[in-house]
Every structure is written in C-alpha cells, then in structure tokens.
Design a protein around this motif. Sequence first.
Motif, PDB file in Angstrom:
ATOM      1  N   HIS A   5      -4.791  -0.885  13.895  1.00  0.00           N
ATOM      2  CA  HIS A   5      -3.446  -1.312  13.516  1.00  0.00           C
ATOM      3  C   HIS A   5      -2.653  -1.644  14.765  1.00  0.00           C
ATOM      4  N   GLY A   6      -2.416  -2.949  14.976  1.00  0.00           N
ATOM      5  CA  GLY A   6      -1.590  -3.356  16.095  1.00  0.00           C
ATOM      6  C   GLY A   6      -2.188  -2.951  17.437  1.00  0.00           C
ATOM      7  N   GLY A   7      -3.526  -2.915  17.553  1.00  0.00           N
ATOM      8  CA  GLY A   7      -4.159  -2.574  18.810  1.00  0.00           C
ATOM      9  C   GLY A   7      -4.448  -1.095  18.983  1.00  0.00           C
ATOM     10  N   PHE A   8      -4.037  -0.263  18.054  1.00  0.00           N
ATOM     11  CA  PHE A   8      -4.264   1.176  18.164  1.00  0.00           C
ATOM     12  C   PHE A   8      -5.529   1.556  17.392  1.00  0.00           C
ATOM     13  N   ALA A   9      -6.408   2.301  18.055  1.00  0.00           N
ATOM     14  CA  ALA A   9      -7.645   2.736  17.399  1.00  0.00           C
ATOM     15  C   ALA A   9      -7.318   3.724  16.295  1.00  0.00           C
ATOM     16  N   GLY A 408     -21.117  18.365  -9.249  1.00  0.00           N
ATOM     17  CA  GLY A 408     -19.766  17.966  -9.636  1.00  0.00           C
ATOM     18  C   GLY A 408     -18.674  18.930  -9.210  1.00  0.00           C
ATOM     19  N   GLN A 409     -19.023  19.921  -8.402  1.00  0.00           N
ATOM     20  CA  GLN A 409     -18.015  20.891  -7.932  1.00  0.00           C
ATOM     21  C   GLN A 409     -16.927  20.176  -7.145  1.00  0.00           C
ATOM     22  N   THR A 410     -15.677  20.591  -7.351  1.00  0.00           N
ATOM     23  CA  THR A 410     -14.551  19.995  -6.640  1.00  0.00           C
ATOM     24  C   THR A 410     -14.437  20.578  -5.235  1.00  0.00           C
ATOM     25  N   VAL A 411     -14.328  19.688  -4.279  1.00  0.00           N
ATOM     26  CA  VAL A 411     -14.128  20.060  -2.879  1.00  0.00           C
ATOM     27  C   VAL A 411     -12.771  19.526  -2.441  1.00  0.00           C
ATOM     28  N   ARG A 412     -12.056  20.330  -1.686  1.00  0.00           N
ATOM     29  CA  ARG A 412     -10.773  19.871  -1.139  1.00  0.00           C
ATOM     30  C   ARG A 412     -10.976  19.439   0.306  1.00  0.00           C
ATOM     31  N   ILE A 413     -10.715  18.166   0.562  1.00  0.00           N
ATOM     32  CA  ILE A 413     -10.751  17.648   1.923  1.00  0.00           C
ATOM     33  C   ILE A 413      -9.340  17.814   2.492  1.00  0.00           C
ATOM     34  N   MET A 414      -9.205  18.838   3.322  1.00  0.00           N
ATOM     35  CA  MET A 414      -7.890  19.205   3.859  1.00  0.00           C
ATOM     36  C   MET A 414      -7.770  18.659   5.279  1.00  0.00           C
ATOM     37  N   LEU A 415      -6.942  17.640   5.421  1.00  0.00           N
ATOM     38  CA  LEU A 415      -6.821  16.931   6.690  1.00  0.00           C
ATOM     39  C   LEU A 415      -5.417  17.073   7.261  1.00  0.00           C
ATOM     40  N   GLU A 416      -5.364  17.030   8.574  1.00  0.00           N
ATOM     41  CA  GLU A 416      -4.083  16.999   9.269  1.00  0.00           C
ATOM     42  C   GLU A 416      -4.302  16.342  10.622  1.00  0.00           C
ATOM     43  N   GLU A 417      -3.569  15.274  10.873  1.00  0.00           N
ATOM     44  CA  GLU A 417      -3.666  14.567  12.145  1.00  0.00           C
ATOM     45  C   GLU A 417      -2.266  14.137  12.583  1.00  0.00           C
ATOM     46  N   ASP A 418      -2.022  14.204  13.880  1.00  0.00           N
ATOM     47  CA  ASP A 418      -0.706  13.878  14.420  1.00  0.00           C
ATOM     48  C   ASP A 418      -0.570  12.374  14.618  1.00  0.00           C
ATOM     49  N   ALA A 419       0.562  11.841  14.152  1.00  0.00           N
ATOM     50  CA  ALA A 419       0.791  10.406  14.182  1.00  0.00           C
ATOM     51  C   ALA A 419       2.200  10.112  14.684  1.00  0.00           C
ATOM     52  N   PHE A 420       2.416   8.869  15.098  1.00  0.00           N
ATOM     53  CA  PHE A 420       3.704   8.423  15.640  1.00  0.00           C
ATOM     54  C   PHE A 420       4.205   7.242  14.822  1.00  0.00           C
ATOM     55  N   PHE A 421       5.493   7.299  14.469  1.00  0.00           N
ATOM     56  CA  PHE A 421       6.138   6.212  13.734  1.00  0.00           C
ATOM     57  C   PHE A 421       7.106   5.521  14.676  1.00  0.00           C
ATOM     58  N   ASP A 422       6.873   4.252  14.980  1.00  0.00           N
ATOM     59  CA  ASP A 422       7.710   3.538  15.949  1.00  0.00           C
ATOM     60  C   ASP A 422       8.839   2.735  15.313  1.00  0.00           C
ATOM     61  N   GLY A 423       8.973   2.850  13.993  1.00  0.00           N
ATOM     62  CA  GLY A 423       9.996   2.092  13.282  1.00  0.00           C
ATOM     63  C   GLY A 423       9.402   1.013  12.403  1.00  0.00           C
ATOM     64  N   ARG A 425       5.408   0.593  12.624  1.00  0.00           N
ATOM     65  CA  ARG A 425       4.020   0.995  12.434  1.00  0.00           C
ATOM     66  C   ARG A 425       3.891   2.509  12.530  1.00  0.00           C
ATOM     67  N   THR A 426       2.842   3.024  11.892  1.00  0.00           N
ATOM     68  CA  THR A 426       2.461   4.421  12.060  1.00  0.00           C
ATOM     69  C   THR A 426       1.048   4.436  12.617  1.00  0.00           C
TER      70      THR A 426
END
Length: 441
Positions: A5-9, A408-423, A425-426
């Motif tokens: 996104h806009g040059g950001f990996a 068929g068991q339900t798995v929770r994919i619990m994610l958290e990643e730090d991001a920056f909002f420039d106005g 793009r995120t």
Amino acid sequence: MPAAHGGFADAQRTDGAMPIVLPLRERAAVIDLWLERRLETVAPEIMRREGVDLWIVAAREYNEDPVIETMLPSTYMAARRRTVLILHDPGPGQPLERLAVARYDIGPFPRAWDPDAEPDQWGRVAEIIAERDPGRISVNRSSTFALADGLTGTEYDAFMDALPAKYRERVIPAERLAIGWLETRTPEEMEVYPQIVRIAHRIIAEGFSAKVIQPGVTTTEDVVWWYRERILDLRLGTWFQPSVSVQRHEKAGGAREGEGDFSARPEENVIRPGDLLHVDFGITYLRLNTDTQQHAYVLRPGEDAAPAGLVRALAGGNRLQDILTENFAAGRSGNDILAGALAQAEAEGIGGTIYTHPIGFHGHGAGPTIGLWDRQGGVPGRGDYPLFPNTAHSIELNAAVAVPEWDGQTVRIMLEEDAFFDGERTWYIDGRQTELWLIPR
C-alpha cells in the motif's frame, strides 16, 4: 489493506538481524531530542486546534500525571516534589512559552519560581496567569479518559483557591488537548518506530522456535518467562506480562481456547505437536510501546507445513484486519469505525470480534477506542472520540474459523499488529504476520 500500500510492505520481515538497541546514554539523547521537537511542533498545533491559551500540567512525586511523564527530560524518572509545567501560547507565529513552577529547572522548562520570594507555589502559578491574562486555561481533568485526568482533586482545589476569581471561569478540562498531545506521532518518532516493532517481532520469532520450545516438555509458562528474560537481556522494558496459550484439536486430548472470554489468563499447558500457539507480547523502548499477537504451529512428525485449514484461518484473520483498516477515515469516531467494520465482516461471512486501541507513549494509548472484546456495540465516550492523522494503533481482533482438519472445530485467530494512520493511508509499522511460524523450521 492491500498486500502493498503506497510503497509500504504488508508482510512482516522474517529475516535479518536484531536491530540495534542503543546504550542508555544514547537513548537519553534521542528522547530529549524528540521531546524538544514535540514541544516545538505538536504542542502549539494541538493547543491552537483546541483553542487553549495556557496549559498547566502538574503532579506530585509518586502521584504522576500520565502527560507529565511524557514532558519530563530523559533523566527524570518522575515528578520531583510538586512539579508544575506551564505552556503558554502568546499568539500565531510565536513559539510557545515554557515555564516550570518547581524547585528545579525541568529540562526544556526553565524555572520560573523562587520559593524564598514567593513560598506559595500555586500562588506563583496564579501570578504567572495574571501576568499573561489568557482567555482559556486548561488543566488535565477528564471523566472519560484516564490519560487526560492526571490532576488530582486536592491539587485542583489548591490551584483554584489560589486563582483570582476572574480567571476561575476560564479554566476548562484539557481532555482533547491531553489526548492530542499523547496520540500524535512525529516524523522523528516514525523513523524509529519500525525498528522498535521489528525488535518485538524478532523476539517473538525467537521464542516461537526450537531454540526455546521442546514439544512434550516445554510449557506455555516456560515460554512466557523466556520472553521476560529475553526482554531483560536486551535492556528493554515491557508494559504487561506476556501470555502464551494453546489451541489444539479436541480429539488430541486438549482443552480448547475460551470462547472469546479474555477475563482470565490462560492456564499453563505442555506444548505438543499439532498445537496452535498464541502469544500476546509488548516492549517499551525510547518511551514508545509495542503490542503484538501472533500464532505458531507445532509440526507433527512427518509434517512440513501447517494444516491447510489453519493457513486459511490466518488468511481470514488478515482479511478482517483489512476490513478494519479500510474503515479508517480522519474524523470518523471509533464507534463508527467499529460498526462499519463489523457490518462489512458479517457481509463477507467472517465471524469477527474487534477490540483495537491506540498505542504510543502508553500501551493502551490515547485516542479512539475501537471496540472492546466484551463491548461490540460500541464504547460510549472513548469510542466517540474521532480518529486523527499521524496516530498509531494496535490493530487487535480475532476471527473465528472452522478448521476441517480438526473436524470443523472453531479456532480463534487472535491477531494484533501495530499500524500508523497518516490521514489517508493505514500501514503496518513493521508489516504483519501473514504466515504461521512453524516449530521447528
């Protein structure tokens, strides 16, 4: 968010060495440089945006204001005695005036009080106000945001008692001012923040490896304490105790993760082949914090990859991240972002829970709350605050996905990643997890 996104990996870098961790003296120089720059740029911008002429930030030793901690020089561990910092805006085109009504000089705030000439400290604050005659005076009081509520009741009463009557009616809460100061990230900070997040990512990867985990022997608490020791080895801090938990195929003899109830820490488990591991982890460095949740899969004998259902589940979690960040828009409230993202996720058939928060000077930082795990209908007050540009956020959520290989068991994919909002793009500050860590690899 698109793959690039806009040059950001988008994807996290999984190779390369650990970034440099500066010696303490060099850290202090960076912190003080950043503080000076923030006082020159962020403080006047936010004060003028909020229409504040004079801002008082005060605390007593061991009873700290969350804001004053971010305005003290690097060698100050806390307020000393009573510390009163004053920022005064003399008008457009002029720099802010900085004053310390304290026994000592406070770094970039020169001392403006002689206790021998004026023993009454709050009386001196009142004199400074009268000399400048500000129209709007702000103090850190808020019923909504703890981070903006640093002035204690006794200190507020003492201040108001010392203030001439004509100025008392000009005193207003500094809620949006304090939050704006805390949440705004500067260009200088954002040059270094990716390296801070990368350090956290490197530590997570190291812990989720055969270097640390011996299946059938190592417990989740062993890994938790390895993380704590590794943070200490690197001379870093953490703002919360890490957690490591297990989800496994129920027929394999293990208890499944709770159904999204995060009110208690996970129980200790011996890590076994076939387990899906989860970590919640954060560090503190250069006064900035990280907050990351990722997953690893422990290979069974004969396996060289995770089951396809778990791979697809992670992709579903990544899609939920995309949906959330696609709903980011300047001026939109946290509650509106939450509602929009949940509606879009439902339309796409994703069972998602969103509980995203700002990050920066504090782990659960200043700014809009975008859901809590137990409040998916919105959060009054904190969720009504708008999203501003140049702010960082921990994109925290989970996606509940049925895994065919686990019957068929339900798995929770619990994610958290730090991001920056420039106005506009995120973008993820150091990418995000798009592939499961494999143990061994």
